[in-house]
Design a protein around this motif. Structure first.
Motif, PDB file in Angstrom:
ATOM      1  N   ASP A 196       0.826  -1.213   0.000  1.00 30.84           N
ATOM      2  CA  ASP A 196       0.000   0.000   0.000  1.00 30.84           C
ATOM      3  C   ASP A 196       0.853   1.253   0.000  1.00 30.84           C
ATOM      4  OD1 ASP A 196      -2.261  -1.529  -0.016  1.00 30.84           O
ATOM      5  OD2 ASP A 196      -2.653  -1.366   2.132  1.00 30.84           O
ATOM      6  N   ILE A 197       1.929   1.238   0.762  1.00 30.89           N
ATOM      7  CA  ILE A 197       2.808   2.413   0.806  1.00 30.89           C
ATOM      8  C   ILE A 197       3.474   2.631  -0.552  1.00 30.89           C
ATOM      9  CG2 ILE A 197       4.939   3.302   1.824  1.00 30.89           C
ATOM     10  CD1 ILE A 197       4.111   2.013   4.454  1.00 30.89           C
ATOM     11  N   ASP A 198       3.888   1.535  -1.215  1.00 31.98           N
ATOM     12  CA  ASP A 198       4.477   1.672  -2.553  1.00 31.98           C
ATOM     13  C   ASP A 198       3.479   2.286  -3.530  1.00 31.98           C
ATOM     14  OD1 ASP A 198       6.822   0.583  -1.634  1.00 31.98           O
ATOM     15  OD2 ASP A 198       6.363  -1.459  -2.318  1.00 31.98           O
ATOM     16  N   GLU A 199       2.227   1.857  -3.459  1.00 32.09           N
ATOM     17  CA  GLU A 199       1.201   2.413  -4.348  1.00 32.09           C
ATOM     18  C   GLU A 199       0.971   3.892  -4.057  1.00 32.09           C
ATOM     19  OE1 GLU A 199      -2.277   0.081  -3.877  1.00 32.09           O
ATOM     20  OE2 GLU A 199      -1.431  -1.731  -4.804  1.00 32.09           O
ATOM     21  N   ILE A 200       0.958   4.242  -2.778  1.00 32.73           N
ATOM     22  CA  ILE A 200       0.730   5.642  -2.421  1.00 32.73           C
ATOM     23  C   ILE A 200       1.886   6.515  -2.899  1.00 32.73           C
ATOM     24  CG2 ILE A 200       0.684   7.203  -0.425  1.00 32.73           C
ATOM     25  CD1 ILE A 200      -1.148   5.288   0.965  1.00 32.73           C
ATOM     26  N   GLU A 201       3.102   5.999  -2.807  1.00 31.14           N
ATOM     27  CA  GLU A 201       4.245   6.771  -3.295  1.00 31.14           C
ATOM     28  C   GLU A 201       4.108   7.055  -4.793  1.00 31.14           C
ATOM     29  OE1 GLU A 201       7.572   4.423  -2.184  1.00 31.14           O
ATOM     30  OE2 GLU A 201       7.827   5.400  -0.228  1.00 31.14           O
ATOM     31  N   SER A 202       3.640   6.067  -5.553  1.00 25.71           N
ATOM     32  CA  SER A 202       3.423   6.287  -6.992  1.00 25.71           C
ATOM     33  C   SER A 202       2.315   7.301  -7.220  1.00 25.71           C
ATOM     34  CB  SER A 202       3.074   4.961  -7.673  1.00 25.71           C
ATOM     35  OG  SER A 202       4.110   4.007  -7.506  1.00 25.71           O
ATOM     36  N   ASP A 203       1.254   7.228  -6.422  1.00 29.48           N
ATOM     37  CA  ASP A 203       0.141   8.163  -6.570  1.00 29.48           C
ATOM     38  C   ASP A 203       0.553   9.590  -6.221  1.00 29.48           C
ATOM     39  OD1 ASP A 203      -1.451   6.060  -7.301  1.00 29.48           O
ATOM     40  OD2 ASP A 203      -2.336   5.760  -5.321  1.00 29.48           O
ATOM     41  N   VAL A 204       1.457   9.727  -5.246  1.00 32.48           N
ATOM     42  CA  VAL A 204       1.895  11.075  -4.855  1.00 32.48           C
ATOM     43  C   VAL A 204       2.550  11.784  -6.032  1.00 32.48           C
ATOM     44  CG1 VAL A 204       3.609  12.310  -3.471  1.00 32.48           C
ATOM     45  CG2 VAL A 204       2.105  10.675  -2.384  1.00 32.48           C
ATOM     46  N   PHE A 205       3.467  11.099  -6.695  1.00 32.91           N
ATOM     47  CA  PHE A 205       4.174  11.727  -7.810  1.00 32.91           C
ATOM     48  C   PHE A 205       3.353  11.703  -9.089  1.00 32.91           C
ATOM     49  CE2 PHE A 205       7.562  10.380  -4.897  1.00 32.91           C
ATOM     50  CZ  PHE A 205       8.236  11.585  -4.760  1.00 32.91           C
ATOM     51  N   GLY A 206       2.243  10.945  -9.072  1.00 34.14           N
ATOM     52  CA  GLY A 206       1.348  10.962 -10.217  1.00 34.14           C
ATOM     53  C   GLY A 206       0.286  12.037 -10.131  1.00 34.14           C
ATOM     54  N   GLY A 207       0.223  12.747  -9.007  1.00 40.25           N
ATOM     55  CA  GLY A 207      -0.729  13.849  -8.864  1.00 40.25           C
ATOM     56  C   GLY A 207      -2.136  13.403  -8.544  1.00 40.25           C
ATOM     57  N   ASN A 284       3.948  15.127  -0.194  1.00 34.52           N
ATOM     58  CA  ASN A 284       2.697  15.454  -0.872  1.00 34.52           C
ATOM     59  C   ASN A 284       2.308  16.913  -0.629  1.00 34.52           C
ATOM     60  OD1 ASN A 284       0.208  14.615  -2.319  1.00 34.52           O
ATOM     61  ND2 ASN A 284      -0.761  15.097  -0.374  1.00 34.52           N
ATOM     62  N   SER A 285       2.495  17.384   0.606  1.00 36.56           N
ATOM     63  CA  SER A 285       2.182  18.788   0.897  1.00 36.56           C
ATOM     64  C   SER A 285       3.073  19.717   0.083  1.00 36.56           C
ATOM     65  CB  SER A 285       2.364  19.059   2.395  1.00 36.56           C
ATOM     66  OG  SER A 285       1.500  18.256   3.164  1.00 36.56           O
ATOM     67  N   THR A 286       4.352  19.340  -0.040  1.00 39.46           N
ATOM     68  CA  THR A 286       5.271  20.158  -0.834  1.00 39.46           C
ATOM     69  C   THR A 286       4.866  20.186  -2.297  1.00 39.46           C
ATOM     70  OG1 THR A 286       7.079  19.613   0.688  1.00 39.46           O
ATOM     71  CG2 THR A 286       7.687  20.479  -1.468  1.00 39.46           C
ATOM     72  N   LEU A 287       4.516  19.006  -2.836  1.00 38.30           N
ATOM     73  CA  LEU A 287       4.113  18.942  -4.244  1.00 38.30           C
ATOM     74  C   LEU A 287       2.819  19.718  -4.482  1.00 38.30           C
ATOM     75  CD1 LEU A 287       4.881  15.189  -5.042  1.00 38.30           C
ATOM     76  CD2 LEU A 287       6.190  17.201  -5.728  1.00 38.30           C
ATOM     77  N   VAL A 288       1.885  19.612  -3.552  1.00 38.04           N
ATOM     78  CA  VAL A 288       0.641  20.367  -3.691  1.00 38.04           C
ATOM     79  C   VAL A 288       0.927  21.864  -3.671  1.00 38.04           C
ATOM     80  CG1 VAL A 288      -1.534  20.944  -2.549  1.00 38.04           C
ATOM     81  CG2 VAL A 288      -0.835  18.562  -2.751  1.00 38.04           C
ATOM     82  N   ALA A 289       1.820  22.291  -2.767  1.00 35.27           N
ATOM     83  CA  ALA A 289       2.178  23.711  -2.707  1.00 35.27           C
ATOM     84  C   ALA A 289       2.853  24.155  -4.001  1.00 35.27           C
ATOM     85  CB  ALA A 289       3.086  23.964  -1.514  1.00 35.27           C
ATOM     86  N   GLN A 290       3.713  23.297  -4.560  1.00 32.04           N
ATOM     87  CA  GLN A 290       4.368  23.637  -5.819  1.00 32.04           C
ATOM     88  C   GLN A 290       3.354  23.763  -6.951  1.00 32.04           C
ATOM     89  OE1 GLN A 290       7.345  20.642  -6.444  1.00 32.04           O
ATOM     90  NE2 GLN A 290       8.836  21.603  -5.054  1.00 32.04           N
ATOM     91  N   ARG A 291       2.400  22.818  -6.998  1.00 34.31           N
ATOM     92  CA  ARG A 291       1.384  22.910  -8.048  1.00 34.31           C
ATOM     93  C   ARG A 291       0.541  24.165  -7.888  1.00 34.31           C
ATOM     94  NH1 ARG A 291       1.225  17.140  -7.381  1.00 34.31           N
ATOM     95  NH2 ARG A 291      -0.436  17.300  -5.827  1.00 34.31           N
ATOM     96  N   GLN A 292       0.221  24.491  -6.640  1.00 28.22           N
ATOM     97  CA  GLN A 292      -0.547  25.715  -6.414  1.00 28.22           C
ATOM     98  C   GLN A 292       0.254  26.950  -6.824  1.00 28.22           C
ATOM     99  OE1 GLN A 292      -1.560  25.410  -2.257  1.00 28.22           O
ATOM    100  NE2 GLN A 292      -3.425  24.243  -2.650  1.00 28.22           N
ATOM    101  N   ASN A 293       1.560  26.938  -6.521  1.00 32.23           N
ATOM    102  CA  ASN A 293       2.399  28.071  -6.929  1.00 32.23           C
ATOM    103  C   ASN A 293       2.473  28.187  -8.441  1.00 32.23           C
ATOM    104  OD1 ASN A 293       2.949  28.745  -4.270  1.00 32.23           O
ATOM    105  ND2 ASN A 293       4.834  27.522  -4.187  1.00 32.23           N
ATOM    106  N   GLU A 294       2.593  27.033  -9.105  1.00 34.04           N
ATOM    107  CA  GLU A 294       2.625  27.056 -10.569  1.00 34.04           C
ATOM    108  C   GLU A 294       1.305  27.570 -11.143  1.00 34.04           C
ATOM    109  OE1 GLU A 294       3.602  23.134 -11.715  1.00 34.04           O
ATOM    110  OE2 GLU A 294       5.710  23.264 -11.089  1.00 34.04           O
ATOM    111  N   GLU A 295       0.205  27.165 -10.522  1.00 35.99           N
ATOM    112  CA  GLU A 295      -1.087  27.661 -10.996  1.00 35.99           C
ATOM    113  C   GLU A 295      -1.216  29.166 -10.766  1.00 35.99           C
ATOM    114  OE1 GLU A 295      -4.015  25.388  -9.007  1.00 35.99           O
ATOM    115  OE2 GLU A 295      -3.597  23.518 -10.112  1.00 35.99           O
TER     116      GLU A 295
END
Length: 370
Positions: A196-207, A284-295
């Motif tokens: 489950d953790i491996d799947e979640i790691e893939s989902d995190v970077f998959g957005g 995930n929080s960092t990636l979400v913040a980056q996506r929000q900054n890009e938007e």
């Protein structure tokens, strides 16, 4: 405790409540809580029963025998009868009735009371299911009270009955076999959580937008699993500490050390999973913040482009407004306008329109509006 040491039956000092006989006749047949009940002598099953009273009579008639009784979600009636027969402590009986106890080990006289949390990984639902098991271990009896679908103690009983030498070592052997089965059940859970953790790691970077919820739910399962594993280590440590005092067989002590090793491995891995999930939430929080900054950056760029377009439109509108204003003035056709009879009026108007437009164009060009 001395394995297979017979002792006289006696009632507990603290009386248990006995229900009114009139309440013992339900309108519909009640499910029997007795899953399995048997008497063993020198590691061999000598009799099996479906009623507790028959089991009690058979055990009294066989000095040196051992009773192994398995119950599933019993009520106060059955547990009180067991308490009276085996002199179980009222506090332990109360815990077994109410369930929802933390894993622990308690000693009441010559009886051990152990609470274990079993775990099972449901592949279809991708979640961990927990069951609660209460074990009473006395000199010549073992009583298991199960609250939940796991563990499958029938498999433990079958395996022990095939190994008569082990079963002949008495109630301690049954306790260690149950503990070993519960701990072995942790291994598939550990593997399932890892997947489950491996799947979640893939989902995190998959957005995946649902990854935060899934990570939180998995974190709760890891915490619950950790609450089952950590106390079990203390139970093994307590049993190992009392093994010499109560003259536990050396082979059983070896089995106990093996169970403790498996528990340590499971505990270390679940600790690493908890840390990994914390890191996943942070990433995930960092990636979400980056996506929000890009938007936000994209929106800002769009806003700037729109501002530039507005400037161009405004500049050209002003340039076109100047000749329109001149033409509007001279298009009023009033008789009192001296320029109407002037021979150079028309060229002068055109020159004025061109001059004003050219001047405005130069101004806006200089301001980079157009």
């Amino acid at each position: 405790m001395d394995a297979l040491r017979p002792r006289p039956r006696r009632r507990p000092d603290v009386p248990f409540s006995t229900p009114d006989p009139g309440t013992l006749m339900p309108s519909t047949p009640r499910r029997s809580p007795v899953v399995a009940a048997a008497i063993y002598d020198d590691g061999e099953r000598t009799a099996s029963f479906s009623k507790l009273s028959d089991t009690f009579r058979a055990l009294r008639s066989r000095p040196g025998g051992m009773a192994w009784i398995g119950l599933e979600r019993p009520d106060a009636i059955e547990l009180n009868s067991l308490a009276e027969e085996f002199d179980l402590h009222p506090l332990a009986v109360e815990d077994a009735i109410q369930a929802h106890q933390r894993p622990k080990i308690e000693r009441y006289g010559d009886t051990l009371f152990v609470v274990l949390h079993a775990a099972r990984y449901d592949d279809a639902a991708e979640r961990v299911e927990f069951g609660e098991l209460h074990v009473f271990v006395g000199p010549d009896f073992v009583v298991t009270v199960r609250h939940g679908a796991s563990p499958d103690l029938g498999a433990v009983r079958t395996r022990l009955e095939r190994d008569r030498n082990m079963l002949a070592r008495g109630p301690e052997a049954v306790l260690y076999a149950i503990l070993d089965d519960v701990v072995d059940g942790y291994a598939p859970v550990v593997s399932g959580l890892e997947n489950d953790i491996d799947e979640i790691e893939s989902d995190v970077f998959g957005g995946d937008p649902e990854v935060s919820r899934r990570t939180y739910e998995l974190s709760r399962e890891v915490v619950d699993f950790q609450r089952a594993v950590r106390p079990a280590q203390k139970i093994c440590a307590s049993l190992a500490k009392g093994a010499e005092k109560y003259d536990v067989h050396l082979e059983l002590q070896a089995y106990l050390r093996d169970v403790a090793d498996h528990l340590t491995e499971a505990a270390d891995r679940v600790d690493s999973y908890r840390a990994a999930l914390r890191d996943i939430l942070t990433v995930n929080s960092t990636l979400v913040a980056q996506r929000q900054n890009e938007e936000m950056k994209h929106l800002s760029e769009v806003s700037l482009r729109q501002g530039e377009e507005v400037k161009k439109i405004s500049g050209w509108a002003a340039i076109l407004f100047a000749p329109t204003l001149v033409g509007t003035v001279y298009g009023m056709n009033f008789e009192g306008m001296p320029e109407l009879d002037w021979a150079w009026g028309y060229p002068s108007a055109l020159v004025a329109m061109a001059a004003v437009s050219t001047g405005l164009f130069g101004v806006f060009r200089g301001k980079r509006w157009i």
